[in-house]
Design an enzyme around this catalytic site. Structure first.
Site, short mmCIF file in Angstrom:
data_model
loop_
_atom_site.label_atom_id
_atom_site.label_comp_id
_atom_site.label_asym_id
_atom_site.label_seq_id
_atom_site.Cartn_x
_atom_site.Cartn_y
_atom_site.Cartn_z
N PRO A 161 0.80 -1.23 0.00
CG PRO A 161 -0.07 -1.07 2.15
CD PRO A 161 0.56 -2.04 1.20
CG ASN A 162 -0.29 4.34 1.21
OD1 ASN A 162 -1.23 4.89 0.63
ND2 ASN A 162 -0.42 3.80 2.41
NE ARG A 186 3.89 6.68 1.64
CZ ARG A 186 4.16 5.47 2.08
NH1 ARG A 186 4.71 4.58 1.27
NH2 ARG A 186 3.89 5.14 3.32
CE1 TYR A 193 8.78 5.25 2.90
CE2 TYR A 193 7.21 7.06 2.95
CZ TYR A 193 7.73 5.91 3.50
OH TYR A 193 7.19 5.40 4.67
CG ASN A 201 8.36 -1.74 0.66
OD1 ASN A 201 7.77 -1.81 1.74
ND2 ASN A 201 8.96 -0.64 0.24
CB ALA A 232 1.21 0.41 6.56
CD GLU A 265 10.12 -7.12 6.71
OE1 GLU A 265 9.85 -8.21 7.25
OE2 GLU A 265 10.17 -6.05 7.34
CG HIS A 302 10.88 -1.96 5.11
ND1 HIS A 302 9.52 -1.92 4.96
CD2 HIS A 302 11.15 -3.09 5.81
CE1 HIS A 302 8.99 -2.97 5.55
NE2 HIS A 302 9.95 -3.69 6.08
NE ARG A 332 9.71 6.48 8.76
CZ ARG A 332 8.80 6.28 7.80
NH1 ARG A 332 8.97 5.27 6.94
NH2 ARG A 332 7.75 7.06 7.68
C1 DQA Z 1 8.05 1.30 4.11
C2 DQA Z 1 8.08 1.54 5.61
C3 DQA Z 1 6.70 1.30 6.21
O1 DQA Z 1 6.73 1.52 7.62
C4 DQA Z 1 5.69 2.25 5.60
O2 DQA Z 1 4.40 1.99 6.11
C5 DQA Z 1 5.70 2.21 4.11
C6 DQA Z 1 7.00 2.15 3.42
C7 DQA Z 1 9.42 1.64 3.43
O3 DQA Z 1 9.62 1.20 2.31
O4 DQA Z 1 10.23 2.34 4.03
O5 DQA Z 1 4.66 2.30 3.47
O6 DQA Z 1 7.78 -0.07 3.86
#
Ligand code: DQA
Length: 150
Positions: free
Chosen positions: A11-12, A19, A24, A75, A78, A99, A101, A108
């Site tokens: 998501p996102n 964003r 990011y 990735n 959230a 995994e 990020h 954070r």
């Molecule tokens: C993320 C880190 C997550 O905590 C966050 O919710 C994201 C992006 C990252 O790539 O740093 O959506 O996965």
């Protein structure tokens, strides 16, 4: 035989580029995915990509990877911090999974420090910006080559 990997963005991450660019970066998701696919293809790897904002669709993508993928990079955004369902899918398909990020989740908010996915993954790459994706390719390929050499 060409190795096939699945890259999943949750998501996102479709909003990359606009964003919170201070966290990011300014690159869009299509630009980043194209660069990672080029990197993988130079190593003789076919990299397919799937993005969704929906937890159930991410579960289905992991499940379907059991039919064709040699490994998964995810990735989960959230959902990393909330999703037992994605964790169970990763455990259930028994494919090597990394995994990843973009940001250093451990630097954070406290709610980002816990991952439901990490215990069923090979490992976690976090905090290297867009390079986290390229490092994930190398980590997964290194693992697959070592396990195939046995
Ligand atoms: C993320 C880190 C997550 O905590 C966050 O919710 C994201 C992006 C990252 O790539 O740093 O959506 O996965």
């Amino acid at each position: 035989m060409t190795l096939k990997l699945l890259l999943i963005n949750g998501p996102n991450l479709n909003l990359l580029g606009t964003r919170e660019p201070e966290i990011y970066g300014a690159e869009t998701l299509p630009e980043l995915v194209t660069a990672v696919q080029t990197y993988a293809s130079e190593k003789g790897v076919e990299l397919r990509h799937f993005q969704s904002n929906s937890e159930g669709e991410l579960v289905t993508a992991v499940q379907e990877a059991r039919h064709w993928a040699d490994g998964i990079m995810i990735n989960a955004g959230a959902y990393t911090h909330t999703s037992v369902a994605i964790r169970d899918a990763i455990a259930g398909v028994a494919r090597p999974t990394v995994e990843l990020h973009i940001s250093n989740v451990h630097a954070r908010e406290p709610f980002r420090h816990h991952s439901y996915l990490a215990p069923v993954c090979l490992g976690v790459i976090a905090g290297f910006g867009r390079n986290s994706y390229f490092l994930a390719v190398d980590a997964l390929l290194g693992h697959i080559k070592i396990s195939h050499a046995d």
